[in-house]
Write a protein that holds these residues in place. Structure first.
Motif, PDB file in Angstrom:
ATOM      1  N   LEU A 535     -30.970 -39.356   0.776  1.00  0.00           N
ATOM      2  CA  LEU A 535     -30.657 -37.929   0.806  1.00  0.00           C
ATOM      3  C   LEU A 535     -29.956 -37.552   2.103  1.00  0.00           C
ATOM      4  O   LEU A 535     -29.027 -36.725   2.108  1.00  0.00           O
ATOM      5  CB  LEU A 535     -31.934 -37.110   0.629  1.00  0.00           C
ATOM      6  CG  LEU A 535     -32.650 -37.267  -0.724  1.00  0.00           C
ATOM      7  CD1 LEU A 535     -33.921 -36.444  -0.749  1.00  0.00           C
ATOM      8  CD2 LEU A 535     -31.731 -36.862  -1.866  1.00  0.00           C
ATOM      9  N   ALA A 536     -30.366 -38.141   3.207  1.00  0.00           N
ATOM     10  CA  ALA A 536     -29.722 -37.847   4.490  1.00  0.00           C
ATOM     11  C   ALA A 536     -28.268 -38.297   4.487  1.00  0.00           C
ATOM     12  O   ALA A 536     -27.371 -37.581   4.967  1.00  0.00           O
ATOM     13  CB  ALA A 536     -30.490 -38.534   5.623  1.00  0.00           C
ATOM     14  N   ARG A 539     -26.262 -35.882   2.354  1.00  0.00           N
ATOM     15  CA  ARG A 539     -25.988 -34.613   3.046  1.00  0.00           C
ATOM     16  C   ARG A 539     -24.920 -34.814   4.117  1.00  0.00           C
ATOM     17  O   ARG A 539     -24.046 -33.963   4.315  1.00  0.00           O
ATOM     18  CB  ARG A 539     -27.273 -34.055   3.661  1.00  0.00           C
ATOM     19  CG  ARG A 539     -28.207 -33.421   2.626  1.00  0.00           C
ATOM     20  CD  ARG A 539     -29.332 -32.659   3.302  1.00  0.00           C
ATOM     21  NE  ARG A 539     -30.279 -33.564   3.954  1.00  0.00           N
ATOM     22  CZ  ARG A 539     -31.363 -34.047   3.360  1.00  0.00           C
ATOM     23  NH1 ARG A 539     -31.650 -33.715   2.102  1.00  0.00           N
ATOM     24  NH2 ARG A 539     -32.189 -34.861   4.010  1.00  0.00           N
ATOM     25  N   TYR A 542     -21.619 -34.802   2.549  1.00  0.00           N
ATOM     26  CA  TYR A 542     -21.395 -33.606   1.746  1.00  0.00           C
ATOM     27  C   TYR A 542     -21.433 -33.889   0.236  1.00  0.00           C
ATOM     28  O   TYR A 542     -20.844 -33.150  -0.554  1.00  0.00           O
ATOM     29  CB  TYR A 542     -20.061 -32.943   2.136  1.00  0.00           C
ATOM     30  CG  TYR A 542     -20.025 -32.559   3.584  1.00  0.00           C
ATOM     31  CD1 TYR A 542     -20.656 -31.397   4.021  1.00  0.00           C
ATOM     32  CD2 TYR A 542     -19.421 -33.387   4.523  1.00  0.00           C
ATOM     33  CE1 TYR A 542     -20.658 -31.066   5.376  1.00  0.00           C
ATOM     34  CE2 TYR A 542     -19.412 -33.061   5.871  1.00  0.00           C
ATOM     35  CZ  TYR A 542     -20.051 -31.900   6.295  1.00  0.00           C
ATOM     36  OH  TYR A 542     -20.057 -31.575   7.625  1.00  0.00           O
ATOM     37  N   ASP A 544     -24.326 -33.868  -1.244  1.00  0.00           N
ATOM     38  CA  ASP A 544     -25.401 -32.982  -1.673  1.00  0.00           C
ATOM     39  C   ASP A 544     -24.860 -31.638  -2.162  1.00  0.00           C
ATOM     40  O   ASP A 544     -25.493 -30.958  -2.967  1.00  0.00           O
ATOM     41  CB  ASP A 544     -26.374 -32.764  -0.512  1.00  0.00           C
ATOM     42  CG  ASP A 544     -27.693 -32.166  -0.970  1.00  0.00           C
ATOM     43  OD1 ASP A 544     -28.424 -32.855  -1.692  1.00  0.00           O
ATOM     44  OD2 ASP A 544     -27.958 -31.002  -0.622  1.00  0.00           O
ATOM     45  N   ARG A 545     -23.644 -31.275  -1.701  1.00  0.00           N
ATOM     46  CA  ARG A 545     -23.080 -29.969  -2.090  1.00  0.00           C
ATOM     47  C   ARG A 545     -22.793 -29.901  -3.593  1.00  0.00           C
ATOM     48  O   ARG A 545     -22.981 -28.861  -4.211  1.00  0.00           O
ATOM     49  CB  ARG A 545     -21.776 -29.727  -1.339  1.00  0.00           C
ATOM     50  CG  ARG A 545     -21.961 -29.456   0.154  1.00  0.00           C
ATOM     51  CD  ARG A 545     -20.678 -28.905   0.730  1.00  0.00           C
ATOM     52  NE  ARG A 545     -19.507 -29.692   0.317  1.00  0.00           N
ATOM     53  CZ  ARG A 545     -18.268 -29.213   0.260  1.00  0.00           C
ATOM     54  NH1 ARG A 545     -18.037 -27.962   0.557  1.00  0.00           N
ATOM     55  NH2 ARG A 545     -17.270 -29.996  -0.078  1.00  0.00           N
ATOM     56  N   HIS A 548     -26.085 -31.057  -6.973  1.00  0.00           N
ATOM     57  CA  HIS A 548     -27.011 -30.124  -7.625  1.00  0.00           C
ATOM     58  C   HIS A 548     -26.368 -29.361  -8.772  1.00  0.00           C
ATOM     59  O   HIS A 548     -27.066 -28.734  -9.564  1.00  0.00           O
ATOM     60  CB  HIS A 548     -27.580 -29.161  -6.580  1.00  0.00           C
ATOM     61  CG  HIS A 548     -28.425 -29.839  -5.546  1.00  0.00           C
ATOM     62  ND1 HIS A 548     -29.607 -30.481  -5.854  1.00  0.00           N
ATOM     63  CD2 HIS A 548     -28.232 -30.025  -4.209  1.00  0.00           C
ATOM     64  CE1 HIS A 548     -30.129 -30.999  -4.745  1.00  0.00           C
ATOM     65  NE2 HIS A 548     -29.304 -30.754  -3.738  1.00  0.00           N
TER      66      HIS A 548
END
Length: 672
Positions: A535-536, A539, A542, A544-545, A548
């Motif tokens: 997850l790190a 993120r 980018y 993670d942007r 979702h």
């Protein structure tokens, strides 16, 4: 480790052998030799049926015990089968003896066979007397149905036992063939990972896939359909021949004429059909390569309106495949009718000579009848051998193509005393390095370069200048022709390739994603990474942007090399993969080429954090992305023509300044 495999090669180790041309040879676009409009064809190798067939059979050595058991079961099955006609001949003699005995019911009771024969000789009917002399009959007595029933029951039992042994033989042989081809596939898979990158540069992917799939499948099918039957046919020929000599040596010699005729006919036809089978499988591989490349560049073909030319090329290659396939099947298909013709000729001769032997009293009717059955059993396996010739030739032709793959030159093995790679600081040095993909076309000559630990080195220059080649040399996809490349003072040729590549992370311009979840794709370079680390990394890059917004988030399964995400999002996923691998040396080959301007700014910031404390090599065409590089190398024709910082190179007014001004001027014109 992240994207460490160039787009033109599978995810296995590359090597240091030389391709016939530049490494883009197998991946040229729709207008080049490697795309839908043109394709580099593999060289044709002369067919060698004998050595290839022996080598294919040699792969059965690991199944010796099973093969011996198959031979024993086959011999038992043949033995019980060939006894049958002899017993049926005895049954015929019983029926015929009963029929003859009923012809003498008018004679007084107690008349013997000898008296009947003597009476016929007195009447001058010596031919009938000779015929009856070999028949065990009793004058006035009919068919002995009890003896006949017992004999037929024995025949039935023998055939049932023979069928069981034949089934067991086939079942075991199928297992032998399946395990043999399983091992062949394993050898091919292992071989692919030992091949140099130059092999994949030369070999179209469709051609390689055809050898790995179609040709191996054809080898397995050919072995399954021929091995058991071939052994059964050979044993049948031997067993039947023995009983034929036991029954009548004269008729057996006549039947033996079949063998040389069969060999001559088969050799003459097979000699012509083998070339056709080799051409058939070669054309199939080329057609598969053309189809794969056309489908890969389907959108480009549509954009330029070249679908009619692609269709024409497909039709032409398909016609070549049709011609070779038709010729191979037609020529080899002649074998079986030819064998049947020879067998029928021998059958007629045996029937005529057998009839003469019966009338002369040399043989009984049952013996001739049994011999005729044996002659059919003798010619049938010879005919089967002829009919299997096309399958054998097709299988051996495919095996030859697979063996060519297995015999291809492998990458230079790692040194046995290779130094272990300890804590990597990241100091890369090129010392008088020279390299050429082709000996007559030198690319890099006397290259000297030092990248200190933690430095960011940008490599710029026109297409074909040698930028990607420099990266290939660092990763040991190729080894230099002369000079040496060192990592922390150790020649990379003295390091294990895998350890070297584990210390390096690579993000390519051409992204590569496999069919799996987004989480699995990010963790590809570090399968033991914890969830919070994944997850790190997501993120930081980018990812993670946009994750979702997908239906299943990080569990979303990517389809068809990531067709359900955009090109820029795929690029971000490969960058996240590089974040997670935590390499000591980072290589970025146009890593932000597919992202939009806003995302590029964010990614550049993330890249700065990723490059901190690491030696980084950045290949870039957009010079605005490398302004903060510690060292910029300008390459032309394989040589470094300039090096320095962004500002110093602009002040020098050389090649870098011209490139920068050309891009700036282009941007200004676009704005106007």
């Amino acid at each position: 480790m992240s994207d460490k495999t160039p787009a033109s090669a599978p995810a296995g180790p590359a090597a240091d052998a030389r391709p016939a041309g530049p490494p883009a040879g197998a991946r040229r676009g729709p207008m080049g030799g490697g795309g839908p409009m043109g394709m580099a064809l593999p060289g044709e190798k002369a067919s060698s049926f004998g050595p290839s067939a022996r080598r294919l059979l040699g792969r059965l050595r690991g199944e010796r015990l099973a093969v011996v058991l198959v031979a024993v079961l086959g011999a038992a099955s043949v033995a019980f089968t060939v006894i049958g006609p002899k017993l049926l001949g005895d049954a015929t003699n019983i029926v015929f003896a009963g029929f003859i005995g009923r012809q003498f019911t008018h004679l007084p009771a107690g008349t013997t066979k000898a008296e009947v024969i003597a009476g016929l000789e007195k009447q001058g009917n010596t031919q009938m007397a000779d015929l009856l002399r070999h028949i065990d009959f009793t004058p006035g007595q009919g068919i002995d149905f009890t003896s006949l029933a017992h004999l037929l029951m024995w025949v039935l039992l023998l055939y049932v036992i023979a069928a069981f042994f034949g089934w067991a033989q086939g079942w075991i042989m199928n297992g032998v063939v399946a395990r043999t081809t399983f091992a062949l596939r394993q050898d091919v898979e292992a071989k692919i990972h030992r091949l140099p990158l130059s092999y994949f540069d030369r070999m179209p992917r469709g051609e390689l896939l055809s050898r790995v799939t179609n040709d191996i499948d054809n080898v397995q099918q050919s072995l399954q359909q021929t091995m058991s039957q071939l052994l059964q046919s050979l044993l049948t020929v031997i067993g039947v021949l023995a009983f034929m000599f036991w029954t009548s040596w004269l008729l057996a010699i006549i039947a033996l004429v079949t063998i040389p005729l069969t060999i001559v006919v088969t050799q003459q036809i097979a000699k012509r059909s083998q070339k056709q089978f080799v051409a058939q499988w070669r054309h199939m591989g080329e057609l598969n390569a053309q189809i794969e490349e056309a489908f890969s560049g389907h959108a480009l073909v549509k954009v330029f309106g070249r679908h009619r030319e692609v269709e024409a090329r497909f039709a032409a290659k398909n016609d070549e495949l049709f011609g070779a396939s038709f010729g191979a099947q037609f020529v080899s298909g002649i074998i079986m009718p030819a064998m049947m013709f020879v067998g029928n000729l021998i059958y007629v001769v045996i029937a005529v000579v057998g009839g003469l032997l019966i009338t002369s009293g040399s043989l009984s009717l049952g013996s001739v009848q049994a011999f005729i059955q044996y002659s059919r059993q003798f010619t049938q396996p010879l005919t089967q051998l002829g009919s299997m010739a096309n399958l054998l030739q097709s299988g051996v032709a495919s095996a030859e193509r697979v063996f060519e793959l297995l015999d291809a030159d492998e990458q230079t093995p790692d040194d046995m005393d290779a130094e272990p790679l300890r804590e990597v600081t990241g100091r890369f040095a090129f010392e008088d390095v020279a390299f050429a993909y082709s000996p007559d076309k030198p690319l890099i000559t006397k290259l000297n370069l030092v990248a200190e630990p933690g430095q960011t080195v940008a490599i710029v220059g026109p297409t074909g200048a040698g930028k990607t080649t420099l990266v290939n040399l660092m990763m040991r996809f190729y080894d230099p022709d002369s000079g040496r490349i060192t990592l922390d003072g150790v020649d990379t040729r003295h390091l294990r390739r895998q350890e070297l590549r584990d210390a390096m992370g690579m993000v390519l311009q051409d992204t590569w994603l496999f069919a799996g979840t987004i989480r699995d794709n990010i963790a590809y370079g570090r399968t033991d990474a914890a969830e919070d680390e994944i997850l790190a990394a997501a993120r930081a890059a980018y990812v993670d942007r946009f994750v979702h917004s997908l239906p299943d988030g990080y569990d979303t399964v990517l389809e068809d090399e990531g067709a359900n995400v955009s090109a820029g999002e795929k690029q971000l996923l490969t960058i996240a993969r590089a974040f997670l691998s935590r390499p000591s040396v980072l290589i970025l080959d146009e890593a932000t080429s597919s992202v939009d301007t806003r995302t590029e700014v964010l990614v550049q910031q993330a890249m700065s954090a990723l490059r901190a404390g690491r030696t980084s090599f950045v290949i870039a065409h957009r010079l605005s992305t490398i302004r903060d590089a510690d060292l910029i190398l300008v390459m032309e024709h394989g040589d470094i023509v300039e090096q320095g910082t962004h500002s110093s190179l602009l002040e020098a007014g050389g090649a870098y300044a011209r490139l920068y001004q050309a891009q700036f001027a282009g941007a200004a014109i676009d704005e106007v």
